[in-house]
Design an enzyme around this catalytic site. Structure first.
Site, PDB file in Angstrom:
ATOM      1  N   LYS A  79       0.739  -1.151  -0.078  1.00 51.30           N
ATOM      2  CA  LYS A  79      -0.092   0.165   0.126  1.00 51.30           C
ATOM      3  C   LYS A  79       0.779   1.372   0.015  1.00 51.30           C
ATOM      4  O   LYS A  79       1.896   1.195   0.632  1.00 51.30           O
ATOM      5  CB  LYS A  79      -0.977   0.109   1.211  1.00 51.30           C
ATOM      6  CG  LYS A  79      -2.000   1.063   1.425  1.00 51.30           C
ATOM      7  CD  LYS A  79      -2.747   0.930   2.403  1.00 51.30           C
ATOM      8  CE  LYS A  79      -3.929   2.197   2.672  1.00 51.30           C
ATOM      9  NZ  LYS A  79      -4.795   1.904   3.800  1.00 51.30           N
ATOM     10  N   SER A 154      -9.886   2.202   2.569  1.00 49.78           N
ATOM     11  CA  SER A 154      -8.813   2.828   1.613  1.00 49.78           C
ATOM     12  C   SER A 154      -7.632   1.939   1.033  1.00 49.78           C
ATOM     13  O   SER A 154      -7.318   2.463   0.177  1.00 49.78           O
ATOM     14  CB  SER A 154      -8.313   3.916   2.668  1.00 49.78           C
ATOM     15  OG  SER A 154      -7.273   3.340   3.493  1.00 49.78           O
ATOM     16  N   SER A 178     -10.152  -0.236   6.903  1.00 43.55           N
ATOM     17  CA  SER A 178      -9.448  -0.314   5.595  1.00 43.55           C
ATOM     18  C   SER A 178      -8.779  -1.162   5.075  1.00 43.55           C
ATOM     19  O   SER A 178      -8.427  -1.526   3.869  1.00 43.55           O
ATOM     20  CB  SER A 178      -8.598   0.948   5.580  1.00 43.55           C
ATOM     21  OG  SER A 178      -9.174   2.063   5.226  1.00 43.55           O
TER      22      SER A 178
HETATM   23  N1  GLN Z   1     -13.338   4.545   5.779  1.00 44.98           N
HETATM   24  C1  GLN Z   1     -12.952   4.887   7.191  1.00 44.98           C
HETATM   25  C2  GLN Z   1     -12.357   6.540   6.945  1.00 44.98           C
HETATM   26  O1  GLN Z   1     -12.516   7.026   5.675  1.00 44.98           O
HETATM   27  C3  GLN Z   1     -11.562   4.396   7.479  1.00 44.98           C
HETATM   28  C4  GLN Z   1     -10.448   4.423   6.712  1.00 44.98           C
HETATM   29  C5  GLN Z   1      -9.208   3.672   7.279  1.00 44.98           C
HETATM   30  O2  GLN Z   1      -9.450   2.541   7.923  1.00 44.98           O
HETATM   31  N2  GLN Z   1      -7.931   4.114   6.918  1.00 44.98           N
HETATM   32  O3  GLN Z   1     -11.669   7.042   7.813  1.00 44.98           O
END
Ligand code: GLN
Length: 487
Positions: A79, A154, A178
């Site tokens: 990532k 994400s 995410s």
């Molecule tokens: N969807 C959540 C956010 O936008 C979690 C994102 C994540 O875990 N990095 O904050």
């Protein structure tokens, strides 16, 4: 060669050990697929064939000298939130679009030590803020199961890369879901460890008290092998935990007789789509056949997890990002000249709208007069959520439920409505607030043949148990082996 694309990590390892394939050949196989399919999927934002093949040759040389190891010579994608020496590390942002990291994140260097080759850097929502990969500066990632739909976020690039077989396994990060939500939407297995198990050093911060790195792969067994290499104390991360080294594969083959599965009443109410519910129920039946019993538990404060998260995470993010300057990541581009010039230029490059929204929320809830009303309240709720889990785990060994309320949604379906988007993580966020480990495991297909993920939540440091619970299910089901048509 085509079976290598679907192979598990232990099968790849055996093929490498038997000299049926070299690391250079295996890496070339995936690089060729990336060249062909990435223009459709957009999972990778950076590929560097020469650099990958040089690393693969190095791993072949290590093997030739007699070194062995379960990951030696296997190529992974990372990532793009993880700093990788000599590679661009953009975090999905225009802000970092020219940032070449001078060092490796600890998770990356540990995987390298174990012999992992870097295939490239994976697309993601900007600064990991999102549930659909639509906020990336580098464009959206397509879900390989249906390219008109999102892969989740994400870690959407990470998830799509495995689903399209553009990597055997990848790294991801999970602040509110995410790893688990994209794993669910793309039909993979993903694990967010207990907070502090994997080092955050060199992992660009979103919300430091919630962020955790973790493995994403086809199966629980693969995740266990990865976690063996990724986990461990790191003195460069003050929240890293000093614990005995564990073998996360040790319990994979334990039978599940007598396992007590807690089903939180709050996870099975409204909000879950009918097709997800049906598949989760089927998975629970399968667990009962494997000897487990299910009991109802309650997480009474879980309804407050999303609001509490959207105070705490933006507050932490705004502290990081409003002072953003590139220097904090250890790099100064020569063209920036002096520091003042550099601040001005990096700011002028700008954040995308979602990051700006979070900075605004975060600045607001931390400001004088609002701190007590919002931030402090959210911290109290966080404590109550953690206490709910402590109570629930008194009567069960693991907790199960859906990983995501629905399957992969269409581009644009939620991006216009932040609250709708934020609810994507309604079942995952409470574990981040509590610091608990969570997994998503493929458990079938819903409407339109889209993957559904079963969430398994474990007590603190019970990753080995969760992996056992997931692996036993994967011994009697084939959902994790399915791949999208046309790939
Ligand atoms: N969807 C959540 C956010 O936008 C979690 C994102 C994540 O875990 N990095 O904050």
């Amino acid at each position: 060669m085509s079976d290598l694309i679907n192979a598990s990590l232990s099968e790849l390892s055996a093929a490498l050990a038997a000299k049926q394939v070299s690391s250079v050949e295996l890496s070339t196989l995936f690089l060729d697929r990336i060249e062909k399919l990435n223009p459709i999927v957009n999972a990778y934002v950076t590929v560097d064939r020469a650099r990958t093949l040089a690393q693969a040759a190095e791993m072949d040389a290590r093997r030739a000298k007699g070194e062995t190891g379960p990951l030696l010579g296997i190529p992974f994608g990372h990532k793009d939130i993880f700093c990788t020496e000599g590679w661009l590390t953009t975090c999905g942002s225009k802000m970092l679009s020219n940032f070449v990291s001078p060092y490796d994140a600890t998770v990356v260097s540990k995987l390298k030590q174990a012999g992992v080759v870097t295939l490239g850097k994976l697309n993601m929502d900007e600064f990991a803020m999102g549930s659909s990969n639509e906020t990336s500066y580098f464009g959206p990632v397509k879900n390989p199961w249906d390219t008109k739909r999102v892969p989740g976020g994400s870690s959407g690039g990470s998830a799509a890369a495995i689903a399209a077989r553009l990597a055997p396994a990848v790294t991801g990060t999970d602040t509110g879901g995410s790893i688990r939500q994209p794993a669910a939407l793309c039909g993979l297995t993903g694990l967010k460890p207990t907070y502090g198990v994997c080092s955050r050093y060199g992992m660009i911060a979103f919300a430091s008290s919630l962020d955790q790195a973790g493995p994403m792969a086809k199966s629980a067994e693969d995740c266990a092998l990865m976690l063996n290499a990724m986990a461990g104390f790191d003195e460069r991360d003050s929240t890293s935990l000093q614990r005995e080294t564990e073998d996360y594969t040790r319990d994979l083959n334990k039978p599940l007789n007598g396992l007590r599965i807690g089903l939180p009443r709050e996870f099975f109410g409204e909000g879950m789509s009918a097709d997800v519910r049906a598949k989760v129920e089927e998975a629970l039946d399968q667990y009962r056949k494997l000897g487990a019993t299910t009991i109802e538990v309650s997480l009474p404060n879980s309804g407050l997890s999303v609001p509490a998260y959207y105070v705490i995470a933006p507050a932490e993010a705004s502290s990081n990002l409003s002072r953003f300057d590139g220097v904090r990541y250890g790099y100064r581009a020569p063209e920036y000249g002096n520091l003042d010039d550099m601040y001005a230029k990096t700011r002028a490059q700008g954040f995308g709208p979602e990051v700006k929204r979070r900075i605004l929320i975060g600045t607001y809830v931390l400001s004088h007069g609002y701190y007590d009303a919002y931030y402090l309240q959210a911290q109290k709720i966080r404590r109550l959520i953690a206490a709910d889990f402590v109570e629930a785990f008194k009567s069960c060994d693991v907790i199960m439920g859906p990983a995501s309320p629905d399957t992969a949604f269409a581009f644009g379906e939620k991006s216009g409505d932040p609250v709708k988007m934020y609810l994507s993580d309604i079942y995952t966020i409470s574990t981040n607030l509590a610091g608990l480990p969570g997994m998503s495991v493929p458990c079938g297909f819903g409407d339109h043949h889209l993957p559904v993920g079963l969430q398994i939540i474990g007590n603190y440091f019970e990753e080995a148990k969760m992996l056992n619970v997931a692996h036993q299910y994967q011994q009697v089901t084939n959902w994790h082996r399915e791949m999208p048509a046309g790939i």
